[in-house]
Every structure is written in structure tokens, then in C-alpha cells.
Design an enzyme around this catalytic site. Structure first.
Site, PDB file in Angstrom:
ATOM      1  N   GLU A  32     -19.884   7.574  14.880  1.00 45.39           N
ATOM      2  CA  GLU A  32     -18.863   6.723  15.497  1.00 45.39           C
ATOM      3  C   GLU A  32     -19.337   6.405  16.919  1.00 45.39           C
ATOM      4  OE1 GLU A  32     -15.079   8.648  16.252  1.00 45.39           O
ATOM      5  OE2 GLU A  32     -14.001   6.733  16.429  1.00 45.39           O
ATOM      6  N   ASP A  76      -7.385   5.056  10.227  1.00 42.71           N
ATOM      7  CA  ASP A  76      -7.739   6.044  11.258  1.00 42.71           C
ATOM      8  C   ASP A  76      -6.505   6.572  12.005  1.00 42.71           C
ATOM      9  OD1 ASP A  76      -9.505   7.710  12.569  1.00 42.71           O
ATOM     10  OD2 ASP A  76     -10.483   6.154  13.747  1.00 42.71           O
ATOM     11  N   HIS A 107      -5.592  10.159  10.374  1.00 43.81           N
ATOM     12  CA  HIS A 107      -5.159  11.351  11.119  1.00 43.81           C
ATOM     13  C   HIS A 107      -3.641  11.312  11.197  1.00 43.81           C
ATOM     14  CE1 HIS A 107      -9.334  12.052  12.598  1.00 43.81           C
ATOM     15  NE2 HIS A 107      -9.403  10.739  12.447  1.00 43.81           N
ATOM     16  N   HIS A 155      -9.180   8.112   5.345  1.00 40.80           N
ATOM     17  CA  HIS A 155      -9.494   8.424   6.740  1.00 40.80           C
ATOM     18  C   HIS A 155      -8.272   8.086   7.589  1.00 40.80           C
ATOM     19  CE1 HIS A 155     -12.667   8.122  10.220  1.00 40.80           C
ATOM     20  NE2 HIS A 155     -11.503   8.566  10.654  1.00 40.80           N
TER      21      HIS A 155
HETATM   22  N1  HPA Z   1     -12.662   9.894  16.081  1.00 40.54           N
HETATM   23  C1  HPA Z   1     -12.770  11.191  16.310  1.00 40.54           C
HETATM   24  N2  HPA Z   1     -11.727  11.987  16.338  1.00 40.54           N
HETATM   25  C2  HPA Z   1     -10.523  11.486  16.091  1.00 40.54           C
HETATM   26  C3  HPA Z   1     -10.357  10.144  15.847  1.00 40.54           C
HETATM   27  C4  HPA Z   1     -11.487   9.298  15.826  1.00 40.54           C
HETATM   28  O1  HPA Z   1     -11.433   8.074  15.612  1.00 40.54           O
HETATM   29  N3  HPA Z   1      -9.028   9.950  15.665  1.00 40.54           N
HETATM   30  C5  HPA Z   1      -8.423  11.148  15.781  1.00 40.54           C
HETATM   31  N4  HPA Z   1      -9.333  12.082  16.053  1.00 40.54           N
HETATM   32 ZN    ZN Z   2     -10.968   9.363  12.464  1.00 39.28          ZN
END
Ligand code: HPA
Ligand code: ZN
Length: 324
Positions: free
Chosen positions: A191, A269, A10, A8
Site C-alpha cells: 500500500e 477498506d 475494517h 477488505h
Molecule cells: N491500511 C493499513 N491499515 C489500516 C488501513 C489501511 O488502509 N485501514 C485501517 N487500518
Molecule cells: Zn485496509
């Protein structure tokens, strides 16, 4: 050394402040910040949306194929130091095409760096195209088609960006298409949205992993289901602290879920925004929860087992196969 998989992550969330300034200069982009300190002073988030606003603004410095390759390579170099042997990384193609970057430019740079990851860093890497949930599902289909047309290999598709207020159902079709094409599927859920979003990711999108899934803890029956199905949750504790999903690290459910037998994994993340890379996240958890060595080893094992690597590669990474 223990092998870890990061599941996970990005790529755009690895864009460090120094690289933002360097790329702005290289590309003649005017940034809305006076200097590095001014930029850094904005990393104090109140929720997911406040982070996403900065995340999308900073991405505008990414223009050329080389920029995307540099971004990706910088992550891989840092991931190697964190002990990562397998990385399944998210990429928000729509965030780049929406501001005029050609899909083959963005994808070409990312692919070039990922393709060299094994040789350069000993990391087996895969690309997951993440659809932006706050945009119409037709645009997700367009992005998917752009990747197919580019010839860049995909490992899977995912769903991210703003969760609350954007329904899951419109994305069922593009997920079904990706699955029919042999791709793996994941989605951010639970989330900022509640446990019902996690159920929708499972039932409507048919995902094989849930990204975050923090708020599944509010639904005992769902937790029982996740355990029974051995469904991985790719959790990001430092992200959840910084975006106020939980009040502090001690309140994060990851360790409680691990001890209950949920297949949780630990991830960074958006490490340039949330206080650290995978090794930093593991160190913070170790300190906050007095994790045992066996529990750390279980988290590492979960990450490899929940990855989409082949069985042969998983065995090798777990130290069980030939060639270890
Ligand atoms: N949540 C949702 N979208 C995202 C995140 C996240 O933590 N990081 C980058 N895009
Ligand atoms: Zn994410």
C-alpha cells in the site's frame, strides 16, 4: 442480483461521524471536535499515517459491548444494501485493549452482530483478527491468545496499520501458529510499501490473499507470479485515492490488472473515511474506466471465489449450486 463478497473492510473504518458523536454522548467521552462539521473537515488526508491518526482517535468512543455490536450491525445493514452476501471483516482488537477495553467486551459485541448477520441481513460473515504492524509482534501473540480464550470464532488473521519501517519477519511466528490452528491468513502489503513488501507477505507470512498490493505493479515478475498462483489482491481504489497512494482514480491499477488476468477484488477498506461503501466504489470505477457489464460481473465473481467461504457456499453465491 449479483452477489458480492467484501474481503477488505475494517470494522472500525465504518464508524460514521454521526455514530462517533452519538457514542461520545452515550459514554460521556469528550471529543476533540467542536461539532460534526469540524470533525468532517479533518477527513482530508495526506497519507496513510494521517488517516490512521484520526482513525485511532475516533475509536475511543467505542467502550461497551453494545457499542461494538452497534458499529458492526450498522455496517451489515449498509452492506446488505450494497448487495453484499459475504463479508470477511477485519477487527483491530489491539487498538481497543490498548486503551483499556476488555477483550471479551470488544469481541463479544462484534461477535453478537456477526452471528446474527445471516438471519438479519442474509450475509454470511467471518471475523479476521488484524494485528497492528506498528506494535511489537509479542502483542500480536497476546491478542491472538485473547481471542482464543474468549471462545469467539475466528476465520483468519491479518496484518495492518503503518507499513513503512515495520518489518514483516517478526509476525511470521504468530501467522504460523494461526495457520496450524486451521485459520486463514491475509496481510496488508504494497500500500505504502513497495513490491518487496508483497513478496514478504507471500514468502514470510504465507498469506492466501494480499490486501491492497497496489505497488506490485512496479514488479513485472511479481505480477506474473500473482497470475500464476491465482493470488487474490483485495484492492480498495477509493482508499488509495484518498491516502494518495495513486494520484486519481483513473491512475489506479485495478482495471489494468483485471484485464491482465490478476485475481483482483474491489473493496471499501474504511468506508466512513474514504467516500463510500462497496456499491459506491463499484459505481466510481464503472464511471472512471467505462467498465463493461462483463467486467463488473468478473469483479463480483472474483470476490466470491477469493473469499474463504466453503465451496458449497461459493457455488450457491455464484448461482451455480442448489438452493439458488
Ligand atoms: N491500511 C493499513 N491499515 C489500516 C488501513 C489501511 O488502509 N485501514 C485501517 N487500518
Ligand atoms: Zn485496509
Amino acid at each position: 442480483m449479483t452477489a458480492w463478497a467484501e474481503l477488505h473492510l475494517h470494522l472500525e473504518g465504518t464508524l460514521e461521524p454521526e455514530l462517533i458523536f452519538a457514542l461520545a454522548e452515550r459514554n460521556d467521552v469528550r471529543l476533540p471536535y467542536a461539532d460534526l462539521d469540524d470533525l468532517r473537515s479533518r477527513y482530508d488526508f495526506t497519507d496513510l499515517q494521517s488517516f490512521l491518526d484520526l482513525y485511532y482517535t475516533n475509536m475511543q468512543v467505542l467502550r461497551t459491548e453494545q457499542d461494538f455490536a452497534d458499529l458492526t450491525d450498522a455496517y451489515l445493514a449498509r452492506a446488505q444494501r450494497a448487495g453484499i452476501k459475504r463479508a470477511e471483516v477485519f477487527f483491530d482488537l489491539q487498538a481497543h485493549t490498548a486503551r483499556g477495553v476488555a477483550p471479551e467486551v470488544a469481541l463479544g459485541g462484534v461477535h453478537r452482530a456477526l452471528d446474527a448477520a445471516e438471519e438479519r441481513y442474509g450475509i454470511s460473515a467471518g471475523l479476521i483478527l488484524t494485528f497492528l504492524r506498528h506494535l511489537p509482534a509479542e502483542e500480536a501473540t497476546t491478542a491472538y491468545q485473547q481471542v482464543v480464550d474468549s471462545g469467539v470464532p475466528l476465520l483468519g488473521v491479518g496484518l495492518c496499520s503503518t507499513e513503512l519501517g515495520y518489518p514483516t519477519e517478526p509476525f511470521a511466528e504468530v501467522f504460523a501458529r494461526a495457520r496450524a490452528d486451521g485459520l486463514r491468513t491475509v496481510a496488508h502489503a504494497g500500500e505504502e510499501g513497495d513490491a518487496s513488501y508483497v513478496r514478504l507477505a507471500l514468502d514470510v507470512l504465507g498469506v492466501e490473499r494480499v490486501d491492497h498490493g497496489v505497488r506490485a505493479v512496479e514488479d513485472d515478475e511479481l505480477i506474473e507470479r500473482l497470475i500464476a498462483e491465482r493470488m487474490p489482491l483485495t484492492m480498495c481504489p477509493l482508499s488509495n485515492v484518498r491516502l494518495k497512494v495513486v494520484p486519481d482514480l483513473a491512475a489506479h491499477p485495478i482495471v489494468g490488472l483485471l484485464r491482465r488476468g490478476v485475481r483482483v477484488t474491489v473493496n471499501s477498506d474504511d468506508p466512513a473515511y474514504f467516500g463510500g461503501y462497496l456499491d459506491d466504489v463499484v459505481a466510481a470505477l464503472r464511471e472512471a474506466f467505462a467498465l463493461s457489464e462483463a467486467e463488473i460481473a468478473q469483479l463480483a465473481r472474483n470476490s466470491i471465489e477469493a473469499s474463504f467461504a466453503s465451496d458449497v457456499e461459493k457455488a450457491r453465491l455464484l448461482g451455480e449450486g442448489p438452493g439458488h
